[in-house]
Design a protein around this motif. Structure first.
Motif, mmCIF file in Angstrom:
data_model
loop_
_atom_site.group_PDB
_atom_site.id
_atom_site.type_symbol
_atom_site.label_atom_id
_atom_site.label_comp_id
_atom_site.label_asym_id
_atom_site.label_seq_id
_atom_site.Cartn_x
_atom_site.Cartn_y
_atom_site.Cartn_z
ATOM 1 N N SER A 179 2.771 15.308 76.652
ATOM 2 C CA SER A 179 4.019 14.566 76.444
ATOM 3 C C SER A 179 4.400 13.782 77.694
ATOM 4 O O SER A 179 4.899 12.653 77.594
ATOM 5 C CB SER A 179 5.146 15.532 76.066
ATOM 6 N N ALA A 207 10.448 17.299 75.921
ATOM 7 C CA ALA A 207 9.912 17.024 74.589
ATOM 8 C C ALA A 207 8.689 17.878 74.295
ATOM 9 O O ALA A 207 8.531 18.408 73.185
ATOM 10 C CB ALA A 207 9.568 15.540 74.460
ATOM 11 N N GLY A 208 7.813 18.040 75.301
ATOM 12 C CA GLY A 208 6.590 18.818 75.094
ATOM 13 C C GLY A 208 6.869 20.260 74.756
ATOM 14 O O GLY A 208 6.291 20.817 73.804
ATOM 15 N N GLY A 246 9.518 13.979 79.202
ATOM 16 C CA GLY A 246 8.247 14.429 78.651
ATOM 17 C C GLY A 246 8.122 15.944 78.654
ATOM 18 O O GLY A 246 7.645 16.541 77.684
ATOM 19 N N GLY A 304 2.852 13.206 71.924
ATOM 20 C CA GLY A 304 1.752 13.608 72.781
ATOM 21 C C GLY A 304 1.450 15.090 72.625
ATOM 22 O O GLY A 304 0.279 15.495 72.495
ATOM 23 N N ALA A 305 2.500 15.904 72.615
ATOM 24 C CA ALA A 305 2.322 17.340 72.394
ATOM 25 C C ALA A 305 1.831 17.616 70.983
ATOM 26 O O ALA A 305 1.031 18.536 70.760
ATOM 27 C CB ALA A 305 3.645 18.065 72.639
ATOM 28 N N THR A 357 0.969 7.911 68.131
ATOM 29 C CA THR A 357 0.725 9.341 68.342
ATOM 30 C C THR A 357 0.672 10.107 67.018
ATOM 31 O O THR A 357 -0.154 11.015 66.854
ATOM 32 C CB THR A 357 1.812 9.955 69.238
ATOM 33 N N ASN A 361 11.166 12.006 70.299
ATOM 34 C CA ASN A 361 10.202 12.074 69.202
ATOM 35 C C ASN A 361 10.055 10.735 68.483
ATOM 36 O O ASN A 361 8.959 10.377 68.038
ATOM 37 C CB ASN A 361 10.598 13.168 68.217
ATOM 38 N N SER A 406 0.869 21.098 76.122
ATOM 39 C CA SER A 406 1.877 20.335 75.372
ATOM 40 C C SER A 406 2.746 19.512 76.306
ATOM 41 O O SER A 406 3.018 18.329 76.055
ATOM 42 C CB SER A 406 2.757 21.297 74.556
ATOM 43 N N ILE A 455 7.099 10.375 72.587
ATOM 44 C CA ILE A 455 6.883 11.262 73.737
ATOM 45 C C ILE A 455 6.530 12.670 73.259
ATOM 46 O O ILE A 455 5.588 13.290 73.748
ATOM 47 C CB ILE A 455 8.127 11.274 74.649
ATOM 48 N N GLY A 456 7.273 13.159 72.265
ATOM 49 C CA GLY A 456 6.917 14.442 71.663
ATOM 50 C C GLY A 456 5.613 14.372 70.890
ATOM 51 O O GLY A 456 4.944 15.393 70.685
#
Length: 323
Positions: free
Chosen positions: A122, A241-242, A238, A94-95, A154, A87, A118, A91-92
């Motif tokens: 990510s 994280a997503g 990813g 993106g979601a 992001t 995060n 999501s 990377i998080g």
């Protein structure tokens, strides 16, 4: 003997947190009522609260923490950056952008579409981050700077989507600050499947981390392609994280602090750190959730605020040690 004591302490604390999440809450029930609710032999209201509210929330917090801890250790092992966090590195995020578009009504999907979207968003950010740090033997501090820049981008995109749509629902606060109030069994299912798949994949890749620790040049001479391995790892990070952002929003610093704590308890080998980071991430997140839920009950603090208070001092300490 000391190692066994550590495991017993960790297991005992985890069990205590789980029992706290099930037996303690805003609605005061006796232990007998909770036990009857667990066996579905008591009142329907008690059974509903236990099985549809408390247990899913406990499981989601454990699984989200495990996803973040595993994602964090994969990033740190593959990039050699001690500040690696899904995060923190965006990377998080993106979601988060995808979910902000869902909240604003720009996109409309069912539950499966939301979790897939999501994860894909990510993974896209993770691959972008992997491309940006693909320079040979890039330093940890440059990786951290690039990651934080991607994370800031992001967050800015997600905020602009919500602001432009003039939508400020409560779920946006939960998305940005982290919350498990909307936990359900569907989230438990998606988290469990993703975590199992990524954990198995991480163990299959774990042997590649040994030569990568020596640097890209030596790693390649030992038969391990650092760039392709890093790409595989970022896909896993990813995905983890997503799905964690889908289930609990942006819960920061769990992925950063878990590997460092795990290294001291479980050892330095990649396989030990994978197991340890997953466990420590779960424990840190359920502790943060129970603290956020109960300290000012019936009001709740954002879970991300608690994890930030826990992880920010560790980040400052690590930043001072980086040369």
């Amino acid at each position: 003997m000391r190692v066994k004591i550590r495991y017993v302490v960790l297991f005992s604390f985890t069990t205590f947190m789980v029992l706290t999440g099930i037996f303690v809450g805003h609605t005061a029930f006796t232990i007998t009522e909770i036990m009857n609710g667990l066996t579905r032999s008591g009142e329907d209201m008690v059974s509903t609260i236990v099985w549809d509210v408390r247990i899913p929330r406990v499981l989601v917090s454990l699984l989200v923490g495990g996803c973040l801890g595993l994602s964090g250790v994969l990033i740190q092992l593959s990039t050699k950056s001690p500040l690696g966090d899904p995060n923190l590195f965006g990377i998080g995020g993106g979601a988060a952008v995808f979910l902000a578009m869902m909240a604003a009504g720009i996109l409309v999907f069912g539950s499966l579409g939301i979790v897939i979207g999501s994860i894909l968003c990510s993974v896209f950010v993770a691959l972008l981050f992997s491309k940006l740090i693909s320079v040979e033997n890039i330093s940890p501090i440059r990786i951290a700077i690039i990651g934080i820049a991607v994370g800031s981008l992001t967050i800015a995109l997600g905020t602009s989507v919500v602001s432009h749509s003039r939508v400020f629902p409560t779920q946006i606060l939960g998305l940005v600050s982290g919350s498990f109030t909307a936990s359900d069994w569907i989230s438990v299912y998606y988290l469990s499947v993703t975590l199992v798949i990524c954990t198995i994949s991480a163990f299959l890749l774990s042997r590649r981390f040994y030569p990568m620790i020596l640097g890209d040049v030596l790693s390649r001479s030992l038969g391990v392609n650092p760039h392709s391995t890093r790409t595989y790892v970022m896909v896993l990070a990813g995905g983890l994280a997503g799905v964690s952002v889908y289930a609990g929003g942006l819960v920061g610093f769990v992925g950063l602090m878990s590997p460092h704590i795990a290294r001291r308890i479980f050892g330095h080998s990649p396989s030990s750190m994978i197991i340890g980071s997953l466990w420590i991430g779960s424990l840190a997140t359920i502790f943060a959730d129970q603290f956020a839920r109960l300290i000012f009950a019936p009001m709740e603090l954002p879970v991300g605020m608690v994890t930030t208070a826990m992880g920010a001092p560790i980040m400052m300490y690590l930043a001072l040690k980086i040369r």
